[in-house]
Every structure is written in C-alpha cells, then in structure tokens.
Design an enzyme around this catalytic site. Sequence first.
Site, short mmCIF file in Angstrom:
data_model
loop_
_atom_site.label_atom_id
_atom_site.label_comp_id
_atom_site.label_asym_id
_atom_site.label_seq_id
_atom_site.Cartn_x
_atom_site.Cartn_y
_atom_site.Cartn_z
N GLY A 59 0.84 -1.20 0.00
CA GLY A 59 0.00 0.00 0.00
C GLY A 59 0.87 1.24 0.00
N GLY A 119 25.55 11.86 -28.59
CA GLY A 119 25.06 12.52 -27.38
C GLY A 119 25.57 11.83 -26.13
CB ALA A 120 26.18 8.26 -25.38
C1 HXC Z 1 -3.64 -4.10 12.19
C2 HXC Z 1 -2.65 -5.99 11.37
C3 HXC Z 1 -2.43 -5.37 10.13
C4 HXC Z 1 -2.87 -4.03 9.99
C5 HXC Z 1 -1.65 -7.35 10.03
N1 HXC Z 1 -2.15 -7.22 11.25
N2 HXC Z 1 -1.81 -6.23 9.31
N3 HXC Z 1 -3.22 -5.34 12.39
N4 HXC Z 1 -3.45 -3.44 11.04
N5 HXC Z 1 -2.66 -3.38 8.85
C6 HXC Z 1 -2.13 -8.20 12.32
C7 HXC Z 1 -3.06 -9.36 12.06
O1 HXC Z 1 -4.36 -9.06 12.55
C8 HXC Z 1 -2.40 -10.45 12.88
O2 HXC Z 1 -2.71 -10.26 14.24
C9 HXC Z 1 -0.92 -10.15 12.73
O3 HXC Z 1 -0.85 -8.80 12.34
C10 HXC Z 1 -0.27 -10.98 11.68
O4 HXC Z 1 -1.03 -10.93 10.50
P1 HXC Z 1 -1.38 -12.24 9.66
O5 HXC Z 1 -2.39 -11.83 8.67
O6 HXC Z 1 -1.69 -13.37 10.57
O7 HXC Z 1 0.05 -12.52 8.97
P2 HXC Z 1 0.34 -13.05 7.54
O8 HXC Z 1 -0.51 -14.22 7.20
O9 HXC Z 1 1.82 -13.25 7.49
O10 HXC Z 1 -0.06 -11.88 6.55
C11 HXC Z 1 0.63 -10.65 6.60
C12 HXC Z 1 -0.12 -9.61 5.73
C13 HXC Z 1 -1.61 -9.55 6.19
C14 HXC Z 1 -0.03 -10.02 4.28
C15 HXC Z 1 0.60 -8.29 5.93
O11 HXC Z 1 -1.64 -9.41 7.60
C16 HXC Z 1 -2.33 -8.42 5.56
O12 HXC Z 1 -2.73 -8.48 4.41
N6 HXC Z 1 -2.55 -7.36 6.35
C17 HXC Z 1 -3.30 -6.22 5.92
C18 HXC Z 1 -2.48 -5.42 4.98
C19 HXC Z 1 -3.17 -4.15 4.59
O13 HXC Z 1 -4.12 -4.17 3.79
N7 HXC Z 1 -2.75 -3.07 5.20
C20 HXC Z 1 -3.25 -1.80 4.92
C21 HXC Z 1 -2.52 -1.38 3.67
S1 HXC Z 1 -2.95 0.21 3.22
P3 HXC Z 1 -2.73 -11.45 15.29
O14 HXC Z 1 -3.25 -10.83 16.53
O15 HXC Z 1 -3.61 -12.50 14.71
O16 HXC Z 1 -1.31 -11.90 15.42
C22 HXC Z 1 -1.82 1.11 3.95
C23 HXC Z 1 -2.03 2.49 3.66
C24 HXC Z 1 -0.82 3.29 3.96
O17 HXC Z 1 -0.95 0.69 4.60
C25 HXC Z 1 -1.13 4.61 3.45
C26 HXC Z 1 -0.02 5.54 3.55
C27 HXC Z 1 -0.36 6.77 2.84
#
Ligand code: HXC
Length: 510
Positions: free
Chosen positions: A169, A404-405
């Site tokens: 993201g 040019g290079a």
């Molecule tokens: C809160 C989160 C989290 C998040 C993961 N966790 N991402 N908690 N906010 N963004 C937590 C999960 O609930 C889980 O908690 C632990 O972290 C591990 O995650 P898993 O899913 O079990 O791990 P894994 O299978 O390895 O997958 C990792 C992952 C997945 C691919 C990163 O967690 C995921 O897709 N997360 C969401 C990603 C996302 O969409 N983020 C927002 C992106 S947008 P527990 O308690 O079970 O251990 C963004 C915008 C930024 O970031 C903008 C800036 C301008």
Amino acid sequence: MQEILKQLEEKRAAARAGGGKKRVEAQHAKGRLTARERIELLLDPDSFEEWDMFVEHRCHDFGMGSQRVPGDGVVTGYGTVNGRLVFVFSQDFTVFGGSLSEAHAEKICKVMDQALRVGAPVIGINDSGGARIQEGVASLAGYAEVFQRNIMASGVVPQISVIMGPCAGGAVYSPAMTDFIFMVKDSSYMFVTGPEVVKTVTHETVTFEQLGGAVTHSQKSGVADLAFENDVEALLEVRRFVDMLPASNRSKAPARQTTDPIDRDEMSLDTLIPSNPNKPYDMKELIQKVVDEGDFFELQPAHARNILTGFARMGGETVGIVANQPMVLAGCLDIDSSRKAARFVRFCDCFEIPIVTFVDVPGFLPGTTQEHGAIIKHGAKLLFAYGEATVPKVTVITRKAYGGAYDVMSSKHLRGDVNFAWPTAEIAVMGPKGAVEIIFRADAGDADKIAERTEEYRQKFATPFVAGARGFIDDVIMPHSTRKRICRSLAMLRDKKIENPWKKHDNIPL
Ligand code: HXC
C-alpha cells in the site's frame, strides 16, 4: 521505589517479548529474525540505545483498549556501525503485524528528527502490515508525517531502507523516498496493491513474489538496489555499505587506510580492450583492478546491467563509480540505465562523494520502445545529473564515446574536472560505418570506395586525438597507469569548490 523498579522491569520484559512466544516462533519459522535480533546484528555489540520502549497506542476501538504492547510494534533508537553513529527503527511484525499506528509513527519520526539534527544516517527495517487498520485516518496521518521527514532528510542524511517482510500500500512510498532499498529474497515484498486487488482489477494472476518480491524489484523494476539470501546477509552488507557513506551532507565519507599503493600499475589493463572494436569486455574487471583492494560495492547489479554503479575507495577515500558495461547491449544508454545512473550521480553529489566515470558507449539504444517510453526525458536525467553535480568528476574513456552519449557521460563540457582517454578511445559523432553510410551515401553501391572512406574516417576520428587537440581530453593515458592517474586527480581535486547559481531548486526532467 522498589515498586517502580519492579514495574520498570515488567514493562521492559513485556516490550522485549514483543507479540509473545508463539508469534516470535512463527516469525522464525518464516526464516525471519525479530525486530530486536535484526538491530543486534546491524549495530556494534552493546551500542544500541533504545528510545520509547514504553510508548503505547492510544486506540480504544475494536477492542484495542485491552491490547497494548509496550513499544507498539517498532523498536527505535541509535547505536553505532563500526563506531559510527546511526539511527535505526525496526518494525516488529509480532506486534499487530508491525502495523503503523499514530504512536508507532511518532517513534519513527522522533529518531528521524534527531538524526537530522545531529547529522547521522537513518536505517529503517521494514516488516509491517501497513497502516494500523483499527486506527483509521490517525495511522494514515502517521505515515504522512514519516513521508514528510523522508523528504526533508533527503540529501541531508543518508537514508537506507531494509525490507524484511511485507511492505504494501502507501507504505511503500517511505522506502521509495529513501536513498537505497535492500530486500531479502522469498521473504520481503513491496507493492502498491496486492495480488488479490490485481486479480479483481486487471484479471491477472500473480504471486506475491512475482508482483513485488526481491528478485522482481532488483531486476525488473529497479525499485530495490540489492536482493539478499536472508536477513543475516542483508544486515551484514548494510554494515559494510554504511562504512562507505558520509554521516551527512556536513561531513565527508570516512577515509580508510589502504595497503594498496596509489601508484600501482596494472599491466593487464593494457590488453583488456579486444582488437575488434565490436567485441565486448568486462568493464567490472577494469573497475576491480583500479579501485583499492579490488573492493567494489555494486548497486543494482541485476537491473539495467548495461551500466554499472556502486561505491569503492581510491587512495582510501570513497568514490562513486559509474561505468558503461560493453557486455550488455554493447554498453549503450537506454531508459533504465539512464535512470539508474542519474539517481546514483545525484546521491554522490548530495553527499560530496567524487564521481569516477568509465566510458565505453556506442550511443543511445534506438527503437520505438525507447522513444515511446520517453528516452528523451530519461536520458536527459543523466545529462542533467552530471551537469549539475559540483563534486570532483574524473572521467576515463576506454573505447567508444559516440554522439550525445559522449556529452552525457561526464564530458569536459558538463564540467568534468579531469577527462582521460585510453589510446583505444574513439570519440566522434558516430561509429565509422554509420558515419560513412550517411556522408558518402552516393558511394553506397561501391564497396571498395565505402571501405576506403570508412578506413579514412576511422583514422581521422576514431581516435582520442581530435578531442585531445581541443583540450576536451586532458591526457591520453596508458591503461596500466589508470589507477595512479585517477588517484592523483582526486587528490588534486580534494578541495574543489564550485557553486551553481542560486535557485529554490532545479527542475530536473522527471
Ligand atoms: C492491524 C494488522 C495489520 C494491519 C496485520 N495485522 N496487518 N493489524 N493493522 N494493517 C495483524 C493481524 O491481525 C495479525 O494479528 C498479525 O498482524 C499478523 O497478521 P497475519 O495476517 O496473521 O500474517 P500473515 O498471514 O503473514 O499476513 C501478513 C499480511 C496480512 C499479508 C501483511 O496481515 C495483511 O494483508 N494485512 C493487511 C495489509 C493491509 O491491507 N494493510 C493496509 C494497507 S494500506 P494477530 O493478533 O492475529 O497476530 C496502507 C495504507 C498506507 O498501509 C497509506 C499511507 C499513505
């Protein structure tokens, strides 16, 4: 007092435990180290001063009120790498997936602010699920605060991102604005939208690794500078890398004692260039034979391989090396190589690192892919970068420097300080064959005449002497003396000072 000390110990223990034993085991099972283990490997033993161990998030939504881990998913502070100060943050995937909350962002911002004040590099270890979903816009604001600091720190202190897990993201834009990105193979990825969104929108099926893995970014996109086999290798290489960099734009890169004599002749270079001008040779061999102890820290070795970029030392001082690579696409400039080298040249200029350029370039790569992909603008980036750079610039033309290079590759006309040519140099508007086909088109049917004209052109222009006669080349040097001549030039240029006219900032062709 006893009670406070007990609380202190409990809080420290809770922070050190991160997300708990199970999650730490899961992290290890994926072949990844924890945030603290990474810092331990990165910094000198016992040098880490941790800050904000007791910071907790302030969110009460979605049951977060009862889930607090001291440190809030990121370990921050400062320490030393081979005795030199660096600031560091390391996201802890075992705590809420290393996701960025408002408090987590504040911790990162605090070390960045301090790094800027004292003038020391920032090394960010990224392993995060992105914005903390439970916090909504507060976490987005946190990211933007980090972004703003990345921008302010750019060109002031070196910023290095080490990607050691997910980075998805908008979160990818913080590393993207840092100077260097190191990734770990089969363990880290970076993308703006993940495979599921890609499938929905474009119907493409792609894996995490294919979309944004270390190999993809270090070969195809060029987003990453290097891809390593595992966390340990990546962190040890970061240590080696930091050694070559200055702490900030207020200080020079540290000099290192070398046992490699600066006047070392390298006789094998006299036979490096093949007698057939169309035969390639390995420019990397030349670099390794010329720099201190053959130690060349190459950046982006798998991306745009027709140009080489990286750091080395000459006479103990750090230099940035840019070199055309005749082994790939005959060393010509194209979109990717121009962008790769331009960004590198600009980094060197920001941080007062002299640039040594080795030239063997037949020109820009022709074709619709290049033209429609805006080679004009991308090629101009490299031209602009060299032209605006005020650091010492030493150039060696080994063979071709056409069109040019020739101008682009740190020529005299772009304020090259010392421009050497080997006797094998050919400096002209284009190669003899192409030139004769254009200027003697009327003789096209007469093979003998064309051969005669080609030889005449080769004799006249495919040498370093026409450029030498105008002073565009300062000297024609024997290849074996290259190291000595460059070292002497760099020593002469040590206190070089030139300034560009005042401006708010330039408008490089982005
Ligand atoms: C809160 C989160 C989290 C998040 C993961 N966790 N991402 N908690 N906010 N963004 C937590 C999960 O609930 C889980 O908690 C632990 O972290 C591990 O995650 P898993 O899913 O079990 O791990 P894994 O299978 O390895 O997958 C990792 C992952 C997945 C691919 C990163 O967690 C995921 O897709 N997360 C969401 C990603 C996302 O969409 N983020 C927002 C992106 S947008 P527990 O308690 O079970 O251990 C963004 C915008 C930024 O970031 C903008 C800036 C301008």
